[in-house]
Design a protein around this motif. Structure first.
Motif: not given
Length: 270
Positions: A25-47
């Motif tokens: 899977p693609a490495i998804v660039a995290p996004v930061i909003h109001e001091g919180i970083r949101y990440v998509a680890p993409n390490d589980d194919g079922r969810r």
């Protein structure tokens, strides 16, 4: 000795390489909003998972499953995995895009998840703007044959095909749909002569395709003339009309065709 070790290692690795049919899977660039970083680890194919991390402390605050992938045990599992492709934030909403172009909105205050997809009412407007879309599809939408239980789905391009699928000499329309109650994907075939609608998938099982065609990422018309030329070489069944060739990239494909009584499934690959 080193050569023997390498040969043993290669032999152990070979089955893994043979069974891995999808790319990473693609490495998804995290996004930061109001001091919180949101990440998509993409390490589980079922969810598909989203993690929220405090930027200053680097502490994980919460995680949320955005969507799950239903796995058909009769198909190779890894080719059925769908991962997150992109993240962005807009007006306090985290926007998530999957590999199959489905879009989700996450309210960052309530963590409520909403999938964004045009409904049939919007599809009707889109249909009216394109003069090349057949009248049978316009009538089926306008008369409410589909609107009660299904949405038109635009996740695969093209979202509709036309052909003489039942061999009656009239042009029929096949359109991708999503069942309201379950979110399952399928195909609605609108008979050109009568506007009668047949649902395949989207909650109605057919062959190895099951009752959810979410795995499908391409489709096209397989003409009866093409089948006539290929029948002696590939075991393609006799077709009364055109068929639909549905497939998952680098994995399975099948023909859906009319046998005189109903639409049936003919598996072509695994």
């Amino acid at each position: 000795m080193t050569r023997v070790v390498l040969m043993v290692y290669a032999a152990a690795l070979l089955p893994c390489l043979a069974s891995a049919k999808r790319t990473a899977p693609a490495i998804v660039a995290p996004v930061i909003h109001e001091g919180i970083r949101y990440v998509a680890p993409n390490d589980d194919g079922r969810r598909a998972l989203i993690e929220a991390w405090d930027v200053q402390t680097n502490k994980k605050l919460w995680e949320l499953t955005v969507f799950t992938n239903r796995i058909d045990p009769t198909l190779e599992e890894d080719v059925q995995w769908v991962f997150i492709k992109a993240l962005s934030v807009e007006d306090g909403v985290l926007l998530v895009t999957s590999e199959n172009a489905r879009k989700y909105q996450i309210d960052l205050k309530t963590k409520a998840i909403k999938e964004s997809e045009p409904r049939l009412s919007q599809a009707s407007q889109a249909v009216g703007q394109h003069h090349d879309i057949p009248e049978a599809l316009k009538r089926a939408i306008a008369n409410g044959f589909l609107a009660k239980d299904y949405d038109v789905s635009f996740h695969v391009n093209p979202f509709y095909l036309h052909g003489d699928f039942n061999g009656d000499g009239k042009i029929d329309i096949a359109v991708l749909v999503r069942q309201h109650s379950t979110g399952k994907i399928g195909i609605a075939i609108v008979r050109g002569a009568t506007n009668k609608v047949t649902i395949l998938g989207a909650g109605t099982a057919i062959g190895n395709g099951g009752d959810d065609f979410e795995w499908m990422d391409s489709w096209h018309v397989y003409s009866k003339e093409r089948a006539r030329h290929a029948a002696g070489e590939t075991g393609i069944p006799h077709l009364r009309g055109d068929a639909l060739l549905v497939s998952k990239s680098e994995a399975a494909s099948a023909l859906i065709y009319w046998n005189g009584k109903r639409y049936v499934w003919f598996q072509q690959g695994d």
